[in-house]
Design a protein around this motif. Structure first.
Motif, mmCIF file in Angstrom:
data_model
loop_
_atom_site.group_PDB
_atom_site.id
_atom_site.type_symbol
_atom_site.label_atom_id
_atom_site.label_comp_id
_atom_site.label_asym_id
_atom_site.label_seq_id
_atom_site.Cartn_x
_atom_site.Cartn_y
_atom_site.Cartn_z
ATOM 1 N N HIS A 1 66.404 46.056 111.460
ATOM 2 C CA HIS A 1 66.720 46.848 110.266
ATOM 3 C C HIS A 1 66.874 45.929 109.058
ATOM 4 O O HIS A 1 66.366 46.232 107.971
ATOM 5 N N ALA A 2 67.551 44.784 109.243
ATOM 6 C CA ALA A 2 67.731 43.826 108.148
ATOM 7 C C ALA A 2 66.379 43.283 107.680
ATOM 8 O O ALA A 2 66.150 43.126 106.477
ATOM 9 N N GLU A 3 65.468 43.000 108.611
ATOM 10 C CA GLU A 3 64.136 42.519 108.244
ATOM 11 C C GLU A 3 63.386 43.581 107.453
ATOM 12 O O GLU A 3 62.719 43.279 106.462
ATOM 13 N N LEU A 4 63.492 44.826 107.874
ATOM 14 C CA LEU A 4 62.831 45.904 107.153
ATOM 15 C C LEU A 4 63.375 46.003 105.726
ATOM 16 O O LEU A 4 62.603 46.089 104.764
ATOM 17 N N LEU A 5 64.686 45.935 105.568
ATOM 18 C CA LEU A 5 65.283 45.991 104.230
ATOM 19 C C LEU A 5 64.863 44.789 103.387
ATOM 20 O O LEU A 5 64.592 44.923 102.188
ATOM 21 N N ARG A 6 64.784 43.613 104.011
ATOM 22 C CA ARG A 6 64.339 42.420 103.292
ATOM 23 C C ARG A 6 62.921 42.616 102.782
ATOM 24 O O ARG A 6 62.623 42.381 101.616
ATOM 25 N N TRP A 7 62.041 43.092 103.657
ATOM 26 C CA TRP A 7 60.652 43.299 103.277
ATOM 27 C C TRP A 7 60.521 44.361 102.185
ATOM 28 O O TRP A 7 59.746 44.203 101.232
ATOM 29 N N LEU A 8 61.277 45.443 102.316
ATOM 30 C CA LEU A 8 61.216 46.509 101.310
ATOM 31 C C LEU A 8 61.657 46.013 99.934
ATOM 32 O O LEU A 8 61.222 46.550 98.910
ATOM 33 N N GLY A 9 62.496 44.990 99.901
ATOM 34 C CA GLY A 9 62.970 44.436 98.647
ATOM 35 C C GLY A 9 62.023 43.443 98.000
ATOM 36 O O GLY A 9 62.223 43.055 96.848
ATOM 37 N N GLU A 10 60.980 43.040 98.713
ATOM 38 C CA GLU A 10 60.022 42.058 98.183
ATOM 39 C C GLU A 10 58.855 42.759 97.499
ATOM 40 O O GLU A 10 58.421 43.824 97.932
ATOM 41 N N PRO A 11 58.312 42.142 96.453
ATOM 42 C CA PRO A 11 57.102 42.712 95.854
ATOM 43 C C PRO A 11 55.908 42.520 96.792
ATOM 44 O O PRO A 11 55.879 41.572 97.576
ATOM 45 N N VAL A 12 54.964 43.431 96.723
ATOM 46 C CA VAL A 12 53.733 43.302 97.520
ATOM 47 C C VAL A 12 52.573 43.007 96.585
ATOM 48 O O VAL A 12 52.601 43.373 95.409
ATOM 49 N N GLN A 13 51.580 42.347 97.114
ATOM 50 C CA GLN A 13 50.397 42.007 96.335
ATOM 51 C C GLN A 13 49.500 43.241 96.189
ATOM 52 O O GLN A 13 49.377 44.032 97.121
ATOM 53 N N PRO A 14 48.855 43.399 95.035
ATOM 54 C CA PRO A 14 47.883 44.492 94.912
ATOM 55 C C PRO A 14 46.804 44.346 95.975
ATOM 56 O O PRO A 14 46.432 43.235 96.354
ATOM 57 N N ASN A 15 46.333 45.472 96.442
ATOM 58 C CA ASN A 15 45.358 45.498 97.520
ATOM 59 C C ASN A 15 43.975 45.088 97.023
ATOM 60 O O ASN A 15 43.506 45.570 96.008
ATOM 61 N N LYS A 16 43.341 44.199 97.734
ATOM 62 C CA LYS A 16 41.944 43.832 97.490
ATOM 63 C C LYS A 16 41.098 44.558 98.530
ATOM 64 O O LYS A 16 41.528 44.751 99.662
ATOM 65 N N ILE A 17 39.913 44.942 98.132
ATOM 66 C CA ILE A 17 39.073 45.655 99.095
ATOM 67 C C ILE A 17 37.938 44.764 99.583
ATOM 68 O O ILE A 17 37.423 43.932 98.851
ATOM 69 N N ASN A 18 37.609 44.936 100.828
ATOM 70 C CA ASN A 18 36.410 44.363 101.431
ATOM 71 C C ASN A 18 35.625 45.563 101.942
ATOM 72 O O ASN A 18 35.996 46.159 102.946
ATOM 73 N N ASP A 19 34.601 45.937 101.234
ATOM 74 C CA ASP A 19 33.873 47.159 101.549
ATOM 75 C C ASP A 19 32.405 46.832 101.782
ATOM 76 O O ASP A 19 31.671 46.507 100.841
ATOM 77 N N ALA A 20 31.995 46.931 103.021
ATOM 78 C CA ALA A 20 30.612 46.601 103.382
ATOM 79 C C ALA A 20 29.614 47.518 102.687
ATOM 80 O O ALA A 20 28.502 47.089 102.347
ATOM 81 N N LEU A 21 29.995 48.760 102.444
ATOM 82 C CA LEU A 21 29.093 49.671 101.742
ATOM 83 C C LEU A 21 28.807 49.156 100.324
ATOM 84 O O LEU A 21 27.665 49.203 99.866
ATOM 85 N N LEU A 22 29.832 48.663 99.649
ATOM 86 C CA LEU A 22 29.614 48.141 98.302
ATOM 87 C C LEU A 22 28.709 46.910 98.322
ATOM 88 O O LEU A 22 27.882 46.733 97.431
ATOM 89 N N VAL A 23 28.855 46.084 99.336
ATOM 90 C CA VAL A 23 27.973 44.915 99.456
ATOM 91 C C VAL A 23 26.534 45.387 99.668
ATOM 92 O O VAL A 23 25.600 44.872 99.046
ATOM 93 N N LYS A 24 26.359 46.382 100.526
ATOM 94 C CA LYS A 24 25.005 46.897 100.792
ATOM 95 C C LYS A 24 24.408 47.511 99.526
ATOM 96 O O LYS A 24 23.239 47.278 99.211
ATOM 97 N N LEU A 25 25.211 48.269 98.789
ATOM 98 C CA LEU A 25 24.720 48.874 97.560
ATOM 99 C C LEU A 25 24.392 47.800 96.523
ATOM 100 O O LEU A 25 23.370 47.876 95.833
ATOM 101 N N TYR A 26 25.223 46.798 96.426
ATOM 102 C CA TYR A 26 24.997 45.691 95.511
ATOM 103 C C TYR A 26 23.653 45.014 95.797
ATOM 104 O O TYR A 26 22.937 44.610 94.886
ATOM 105 N N ALA A 27 23.322 44.929 97.067
ATOM 106 C CA ALA A 27 22.066 44.294 97.487
ATOM 107 C C ALA A 27 20.956 45.315 97.658
ATOM 108 O O ALA A 27 19.922 45.031 98.276
ATOM 109 N N GLY A 28 21.143 46.502 97.101
ATOM 110 C CA GLY A 28 20.207 47.608 97.300
ATOM 111 C C GLY A 28 18.778 47.345 96.896
ATOM 112 O O GLY A 28 17.853 47.994 97.408
ATOM 113 N N ALA A 29 18.550 46.399 96.002
ATOM 114 C CA ALA A 29 17.175 46.089 95.590
ATOM 115 C C ALA A 29 16.361 45.514 96.747
ATOM 116 O O ALA A 29 15.132 45.478 96.675
ATOM 117 N N HIS A 30 17.016 45.118 97.816
ATOM 118 C CA HIS A 30 16.333 44.488 98.949
ATOM 119 C C HIS A 30 16.103 45.442 100.115
ATOM 120 O O HIS A 30 15.716 45.010 101.197
#
Length: 178
Positions: free
Chosen positions: A76-105
């Motif tokens: 419970h203490a660990e959960l409270l500690r974690w809830l009190g910390e800032p989190v990093q914005p989410n970065k995406i790794n999206d294979a569909l976007l890579v495929k679309l980016y390379a769509g000319a091929h």
């Protein structure tokens, strides 16, 4: 966020077995945080060894004993500690976007087919989220109030799926020009 914190959050609400946690992932957190069967059981073992969880064995007739996990005070203490910390914005790794980016091929037909598969998945997810929202809205006010923060995560999911589908329409229009 890590799997361990997702498990701690789920067990903070209610003790449960690994199977129970997998079901809760599927029914709630699974819309925005995924975990596989083996990952959950491995993490439960680690959390127990770290002293953040304890379990009680529950005998079953035809299967091995089921372990019902619950948070310890240090968990419970660990959960409270974690809830009190800032989190990093989410970065995406999206294979569909890579495929679309390379769509000319590749061919436009290939890209359209790929997009259609993804659109079907996103429409199904949106339908599911909207169904959950209807259920939430049908609850008495007191229950809705108790679930208001999880509801906000549901809204994020709905808006994300709607946005994705609007983007997919733009992609389809652009691919139709070829």
């Amino acid at each position: 966020m890590s799997l361990k914190h997702a498990i701690l959050i789920l067990l903070e609400s209610e003790p449960g077995s690994g199977y129970d946690l997998l079901k809760r992932f599927k029914d709630g957190l699974g819309y925005f945080w995924n975990a596989k069967h083996q990952q959950v059981y491995l993490e439960l073992k680690k959390l127990n060894e770290a002293g953040w969880l304890e379990f009680e064995a529950e005998a079953q007739d035809t299967r091995p004993d089921k372990k019902i996990y619950r948070l310890t005070p240090s968990g419970h203490a660990e959960l409270l500690r974690w809830l009190g910390e800032p989190v990093q914005p989410n970065k995406i790794n999206d294979a569909l976007l890579v495929k679309l980016y390379a769509g000319a091929h590749t061919s436009t037909a290939n890209l359209r087919e790929e997009m259609q598969r993804h659109v079907a998945v996103h429409r199904k997810t949106l339908d599911s989220l909207l169904s959950i929202e209807r259920d939430y809205q049908a609850l008495p006010e007191e229950q809705r109030q108790a679930l208001r923060l999880p509801y906000l995560t549901l809204r994020r999911g709905i808006l994300g799926e709607q946005s994705w589908l609007a983007w997919a329409d733009e992609v389809e229009q652009e691919l139709a020009r070829d």
